[in-house]
Design a protein around this motif. Structure first.
Motif, PDB file in Angstrom:
ATOM      1  N   SER A   1       0.823  -1.222   0.000  1.00 22.31           N
ATOM      2  CA  SER A   1       0.000   0.000   0.000  1.00 22.31           C
ATOM      3  C   SER A   1       0.854   1.268   0.000  1.00 22.31           C
ATOM      4  N   CYS A   2       1.796   1.320  -0.934  1.00 19.76           N
ATOM      5  CA  CYS A   2       2.637   2.511  -1.074  1.00 19.76           C
ATOM      6  C   CYS A   2       3.292   2.478  -2.445  1.00 19.76           C
ATOM      7  N   PRO A   3       3.794   3.620  -2.948  1.00 22.06           N
ATOM      8  CA  PRO A   3       4.523   3.601  -4.223  1.00 22.06           C
ATOM      9  C   PRO A   3       5.764   2.716  -4.095  1.00 22.06           C
ATOM     10  N   ALA A   4       6.105   2.026  -5.177  1.00 25.28           N
ATOM     11  CA  ALA A   4       7.252   1.111  -5.156  1.00 25.28           C
ATOM     12  C   ALA A   4       8.239   1.481  -6.263  1.00 25.28           C
ATOM     13  N   PHE A   5       9.530   1.478  -5.910  1.00 21.79           N
ATOM     14  CA  PHE A   5      10.608   1.850  -6.821  1.00 21.79           C
ATOM     15  C   PHE A   5      11.610   0.697  -6.857  1.00 21.79           C
ATOM     16  N   MET A   6      11.777   0.106  -8.036  1.00 22.41           N
ATOM     17  CA  MET A   6      12.693  -1.017  -8.210  1.00 22.41           C
ATOM     18  C   MET A   6      13.876  -0.550  -9.056  1.00 22.41           C
ATOM     19  N   ILE A   7      15.092  -0.793  -8.578  1.00 28.09           N
ATOM     20  CA  ILE A   7      16.289  -0.297  -9.256  1.00 28.09           C
ATOM     21  C   ILE A   7      17.202  -1.471  -9.584  1.00 28.09           C
ATOM     22  N   CYS A   8      17.506  -1.640 -10.883  1.00 22.43           N
ATOM     23  CA  CYS A   8      18.433  -2.676 -11.351  1.00 22.43           C
ATOM     24  C   CYS A   8      19.831  -2.070 -11.447  1.00 22.43           C
ATOM     25  N   LEU A   9      20.771  -2.636 -10.708  1.00 23.74           N
ATOM     26  CA  LEU A   9      22.127  -2.081 -10.647  1.00 23.74           C
ATOM     27  C   LEU A   9      23.080  -2.805 -11.582  1.00 23.74           C
ATOM     28  N   GLN A  10      23.953  -2.027 -12.193  1.00 24.87           N
ATOM     29  CA  GLN A  10      25.027  -2.591 -13.010  1.00 24.87           C
ATOM     30  C   GLN A  10      26.123  -1.539 -13.162  1.00 24.87           C
TER      31      GLN A  10
END
Length: 688
Positions: free
Chosen positions: A373-382
């Protein structure tokens, strides 16, 4: 409960009666009224999906310039590149415009960037490559509105650029031959909700002219519908017309690849709706872009070969299965990461990982947003850099949030509800803190909660017939801006239940109002729903027609269940709802409205017990005492309404603290007409 709150819309009884008198079936009338379309005129305007809804494409800023430059390129035999995006909207946009330009004799190169290697939008390396291949005009679709530097690079190469997009604009627009985007602040186009493929379709209609409108719509509405639904655009206004035409065109599509994909996905003999596009067709097309092979879907939609179409359709379906497996792995890992975060870092969920598949993190972000129940931020690192995908919750404006955090980002773009960004790894902790602070400030520190919007309570279960369920087809196509109707039934008895689909879904038999209903609750077990045979529950559901071996029956597709309130709890909840000033259904108003005899009995009791000293009592005990003295059943809520009316008319002075009542009789001269009570007038008005 799956949702923490149920929000039931108000449905004015007068509006519903007027709608039904105009020929709109009861269930559909309830939904339309609940959504503010409470007159036959408003409903007709919303439901209209005729060609008359479509506006002149030349109303769009720069559309005349875009059409003129493309027409000049066709006439001169220039090589044109159609530069798209790797999602469904971008792929359908690319194929729609490519097919049209080729049919007009154009030399066209469709270009969809590789998600893994190139990322979203225009890039300078691609422009260099296209220039070397002899391209003199690049037309973007579903991208380009933020490509300021890339536009300057194209100009330096001597390549003309026409931008068509539908994403949010930044303060500075790219320098191009034309920049077509309904979100431009200076664009007068009245309908702002077109998908990227909708804008591409408008360019085609501008090039074809009014005389060819019907022909071109019939040819391209199938692609436009798929892209519009997949990109979760509001299915109102022009989009209703585009999607309606597209659904009709999909069944008889002349595209061998699309026909093969419908067959491979098991849709060949099933009714085609916006739901089948969104949940079955679009994910298979999207899988190609998510898995870094968007060109496959582009070839599928453009091929003239039935055999090649079959091969490509099978490959896309396999890619979708691969995507699902990868998504499940990442989601499981992200759940563990999310659970480990302290509460102050859960206003916005910011997670990063080095081995995540860039193509599927957007779906995972969406699932996490719903779960937490909140905004979600997914970050792919390279290599010290991160590519992020984010999804909103409860309408939170992601684009504005990313603008606020722009100093920490390398770049960003997208919509209010879904966006992408790039960030350096060392900036992620500061970004997570800044985003959590921003969301906390925007929500006033209040926790976001999952809310189920319910259109109406079905007070008469007799409306839930096969004919009633079929009548809701009037509201199709469903989607953003026009979701599937959700109704509620209170106090249903569970008479049978079983787990089906390998134990993943819950099948129920419910009894309400002397009728029995089959119901299905997808992705829920009996333990998760916390229900058993014999329980009484309130049910939120969408009615649907279930077909099995030639039998067609009504089935309730359950959205959520919750324990039904006891009679006393239900009465108190209804009374408090009235006191808050919320609108009531006709049945609720009727239940609260006291009879003349109830007023008389209560007044006699008060004269005997609240004089000369004030009466100190609780509401339940007072109701029981009156019931015993009158030899009849009294309800707490109607007793309280009577007291409120007496207080309003000056007959008593009423003080309340929770259930405790302090009642003092007031001296009055002459007769007091209770019929002048504002409370009673309001209840009668809502009762109808």
């Amino acid at each position: 409960m799956k949702y923490k709150q149920w929000h039931r819309a108000a449905c004015p009884p007068g509006g519903r009666r007027a709608m039904e008198a105009a020929g709109i079936p009861p269930l559909a009338a309830m939904v339309l009224c609940a959504r503010g379309l409470d007159t036959p005129e408003k409903a007709a305007a919303f439901l209209d999906s005729s060609l008359g809804q479509l506006r002149d494409p030349l109303l769009m800023k720069d559309m005349d310039k875009a059409a003129a430059r493309v027409a000049r390129a066709l006439e001169a035999g220039e090589t044109i590149a159609v530069y798209g995006d790797y999602d469904v909207d971008g792929i359908t946009s690319t194929c729609l415009l490519t097919d049209f330009l080729r049919s007009e004799g154009g030399q066209v190169i469709p270009y969809i960037p590789d998600r893994m290697e190139e990322g979203y939008g225009l890039n300078t390396d691609a422009l260099d490559t296209l220039q070397r291949e002899g391209v003199s005009l690049v037309v973007t679709v579903d991208c380009g509105i933020t490509a300021v530097e890339e536009a300057d690079h194209a100009r330096a190469l001597g390549v003309d650029l026409v931008i068509t997009d539908h994403h949010e604009c930044k303060s500075r627009l790219p320098q191009a031959e034309a920049v077509v985007d309904p979100h431009r602040s200076d664009c007068p186009y009245p309908f702002k909700c077109l998908a990227g493929v909708g804008v591409a379709l408008k360019l085609v209609l501008a090039l074809g002219g009014p005389a060819r409108q019907r022909e071109l719509l019939e040819r391209y509405a199938d692609l436009a519908a798929v892209g519009t639904v997949a990109d979760v655009m509001s299915l109102t206004g022009e989009n209703r017309t585009i999607v309606r035409l597209g659904l009709e065109g999909l069944r008889r599509t002349r595209r061998p690849g699309l026909k093969a994909l419908l067959r491979e996905a098991g849709l060949e003999e099933r009714p085609l709706t916006s739901g089948t596009i969104g949940y079955t067709l679009a994910p298979r097309i999207n899988a190609s872009g998510r898995m870094g092979r968007a060109a496959l879907a582009g070839e599928l939609l453009l091929t003239d070969s039935p055999a090649r179409g079959e091969e490509l359709a099978a490959e896309l379906c396999q890619l979708n299965r691969d995507r699902q497996a990868i998504e499940a792995e990442i989601y499981e890992e992200c759940e563990a990461l999310a659970q480990a975060l302290p509460q102050q870092q859960r206003y916005a969920l910011v997670l990063a990982g080095e081995h995540w598949h860039q193509g599927v993190v957007g779906i995972v972000a969406s699932r996490l947003a719903d779960k937490y129940s909140c905004p979600a931020f997914m970050i792919c690192l390279q290599d010290g850099k991160g590519k992020g995908s984010c999804r909103s919750f409860a309408g939170f404006n992601l684009f504005a949030a990313l603008e606020h955090c722009a100093p920490l980002l390398e770049g960003f773009g997208g919509h209010e509800l879904a966006a992408g960004f790039t960030i350096r790894e060392e900036n992620i902790p500061a970004f997570a803190q800044a985003m959590n602070d921003y969301v906390r400030a925007a929500t006033g520190g209040e926790e976001m909660v999952s809310v189920l919007d319910i259109d109406a309570e079905v007070e008469d279960p007799g409306l839930l017939t096969l004919e009633g369920a079929e009548s809701l087809d009037l509201l199709e196509p469903y989607g953003a801006g026009n979701p599937k109707p959700v109704f509620s039934l209170s106090g249903c008895l569970i008479t049978a239940l079983s787990e089906v689909g390998g134990g993943r879904h819950l099948k129920l038999k419910l009894a309400a109002g002397g009728r029995s209903f089959d119901a299905i609750f997808f992705s829920a077990t009996a333990a998760q729903a916390a229900v058993a045979v014999g329980d009484r529950v309130d049910v939120a559901f969408t009615p649907q027609v279930n077909e099995y071996r030639g039998w067609r029956t009504v089935q309730l597709q359950v959205c959520d269940l919750r324990p039904a309130l006891t009679r006393a709890q239900a009465e108190r909840a209804l009374y408090e709802k009235f006191r808050r000033g919320e609108a009531l259904t006709p049945g609720e108003a009727e239940a609260l409205l006291p009879s003349r005899e109830e007023f008389v009995v209560l007044w006699r009791y008060l004269k005997g017990h609240a004089h000369p000293a004030p009466l100190e009592e609780t509401a339940p005990r007072l109701a029981r005492s009156i019931a015993r003295s009158a030899g009849r059943r009294e309800t707490v809520m109607r007793t309280l309404v009577c007291l409120e009316v007496f207080d309003e008319r000056g007959l008593i002075r009423l003080e309340r603290t929770t259930d405790h009542l302090h009642i003092a009789l007031q001296a009055v001269e002459g007769k007091v007409d209770l019929e002048d009570s504002w409370i009673l007038r309001r209840l009668r008005e809502m009762r109808g």
